[in-house]
Write a protein that holds these residues in place. Sequence first.
Motif, PDB file in Angstrom:
ATOM      1  N   GLU A 155       0.941  -1.139  -0.036  1.00 15.06           N
ATOM      2  CA  GLU A 155      -0.030  -0.063   0.082  1.00 15.06           C
ATOM      3  C   GLU A 155       0.758   1.313  -0.002  1.00 15.06           C
ATOM      4  O   GLU A 155       0.374   2.367  -0.326  1.00 15.06           O
ATOM      5  N   GLY A 156       2.103   1.206   0.595  1.00 14.94           N
ATOM      6  CA  GLY A 156       3.025   2.340   0.499  1.00 14.94           C
ATOM      7  C   GLY A 156       2.970   2.886   1.873  1.00 14.94           C
ATOM      8  O   GLY A 156       2.029   2.782   2.678  1.00 14.94           O
ATOM      9  N   GLN A 157       4.030   3.508   2.181  1.00 13.92           N
ATOM     10  CA  GLN A 157       4.333   4.028   3.622  1.00 13.92           C
ATOM     11  C   GLN A 157       3.399   5.159   4.134  1.00 13.92           C
ATOM     12  O   GLN A 157       2.779   5.066   5.047  1.00 13.92           O
ATOM     13  N   ALA A 158       3.112   6.081   3.181  1.00 13.23           N
ATOM     14  CA  ALA A 158       2.353   7.120   3.560  1.00 13.23           C
ATOM     15  C   ALA A 158       0.800   6.547   3.583  1.00 13.23           C
ATOM     16  O   ALA A 158       0.047   7.107   4.493  1.00 13.23           O
ATOM     17  N   VAL A 159       0.244   5.646   2.791  1.00 14.14           N
ATOM     18  CA  VAL A 159      -1.095   5.263   2.870  1.00 14.14           C
ATOM     19  C   VAL A 159      -1.205   4.445   4.062  1.00 14.14           C
ATOM     20  O   VAL A 159      -2.139   4.668   4.962  1.00 14.14           O
ATOM     21  N   LEU A 160      -0.339   3.531   4.204  1.00 14.52           N
ATOM     22  CA  LEU A 160      -0.529   2.566   5.470  1.00 14.52           C
ATOM     23  C   LEU A 160      -0.334   3.089   6.609  1.00 14.52           C
ATOM     24  O   LEU A 160      -1.399   3.157   7.580  1.00 14.52           O
ATOM     25  N   THR A 161       0.576   4.203   6.793  1.00 14.33           N
ATOM     26  CA  THR A 161       0.554   4.779   8.010  1.00 14.33           C
ATOM     27  C   THR A 161      -0.450   5.617   8.412  1.00 14.33           C
ATOM     28  O   THR A 161      -0.872   5.596   9.628  1.00 14.33           O
ATOM     29  N   ALA A 162      -0.913   6.416   7.441  1.00 14.07           N
ATOM     30  CA  ALA A 162      -2.138   7.376   7.722  1.00 14.07           C
ATOM     31  C   ALA A 162      -3.169   6.193   7.924  1.00 14.07           C
ATOM     32  O   ALA A 162      -4.170   6.758   8.915  1.00 14.07           O
ATOM     33  N   HIS A 163      -3.478   5.325   7.404  1.00 13.07           N
ATOM     34  CA  HIS A 163      -4.789   4.482   7.868  1.00 13.07           C
ATOM     35  C   HIS A 163      -4.703   3.970   9.011  1.00 13.07           C
ATOM     36  O   HIS A 163      -5.626   3.914   9.791  1.00 13.07           O
ATOM     37  N   ALA A 164      -3.626   3.451   9.631  1.00 10.18           N
ATOM     38  CA  ALA A 164      -3.386   2.838  10.797  1.00 10.18           C
ATOM     39  C   ALA A 164      -3.530   3.882  11.734  1.00 10.18           C
ATOM     40  O   ALA A 164      -3.989   3.945  13.080  1.00 10.18           O
ATOM     41  N   TRP A 165      -3.099   5.161  11.405  1.00  7.84           N
ATOM     42  CA  TRP A 165      -3.216   6.466  12.532  1.00  7.84           C
ATOM     43  C   TRP A 165      -4.446   6.915  12.779  1.00  7.84           C
ATOM     44  O   TRP A 165      -4.784   6.991  13.823  1.00  7.84           O
ATOM     45  N   VAL A 166      -5.317   6.834  11.699  1.00  7.00           N
ATOM     46  CA  VAL A 166      -6.567   7.125  11.799  1.00  7.00           C
ATOM     47  C   VAL A 166      -7.470   5.999  12.523  1.00  7.00           C
ATOM     48  O   VAL A 166      -8.497   6.431  13.155  1.00  7.00           O
ATOM     49  N   GLY A 167      -7.012   4.826  12.369  1.00  8.60           N
ATOM     50  CA  GLY A 167      -7.686   3.565  12.966  1.00  8.60           C
ATOM     51  C   GLY A 167      -8.339   2.650  11.893  1.00  8.60           C
ATOM     52  O   GLY A 167      -8.783   3.447  10.766  1.00  8.60           O
ATOM     53  N   VAL A 168      -8.243   1.538  12.113  1.00 11.52           N
ATOM     54  CA  VAL A 168      -8.985   0.516  11.024  1.00 11.52           C
ATOM     55  C   VAL A 168      -9.281  -0.807  11.935  1.00 11.52           C
ATOM     56  O   VAL A 168      -8.643  -1.290  12.567  1.00 11.52           O
TER      57      VAL A 168
END
Length: 129
Positions: free
Chosen positions: A58-71
Amino acid sequence: MNWKLAGMAVAAALALPAQAQQSGEAVYKSICFACHATGAANAPKLGDAKAWTPLIKEGQAVLTAHAWVGVRGMPPKGGNPNMSLEDFSKAVAYMANSAGGKWKDPDPKMLAAIQAEEKKRIADLAKKK
Ligand code: HEC
């Protein structure tokens, strides 16, 4: 307001993070391990290449952002409201690298990219409600 004192406080605050810099591994061990060591609630486990390979793609920016927001079972900020984005993203890189990733600790450019993805994610989630 005593500007000279204020200036000194700012200088001290700027000097501090350099000393208090946490490695991704230290951040991981401070909180993320609670779920990511055991795979609780389906958390991708540290070092589990099968779980992490599609996430790394998914790429570092996308994955980090999704986890940061919560999944789903993954709480926002890893469950620590005082977590900084920088520390959080280092822990994500540490976990990705445990499973074949080659991510670096985020530089300011990467942090900006993560913040842009965070905005997109929040907007997308709001639309779905
Ligand atoms: C309370 C348990 C818990 C803690 C603490 C936790 N996680 Fe997670 N995490 C999860 C679960 C569960 C998932 C799987 C979510 C899903 O896809 O259903 C997950 C998924 C993730 C993912 C993949 C996100 C995606 O898009 O699929 C990343 C990256 C991640 N966590 C990073 C972290 C980091 C970094 C920390 C520590 C700062 C942390 N987690 C702390 C439970 C946790």
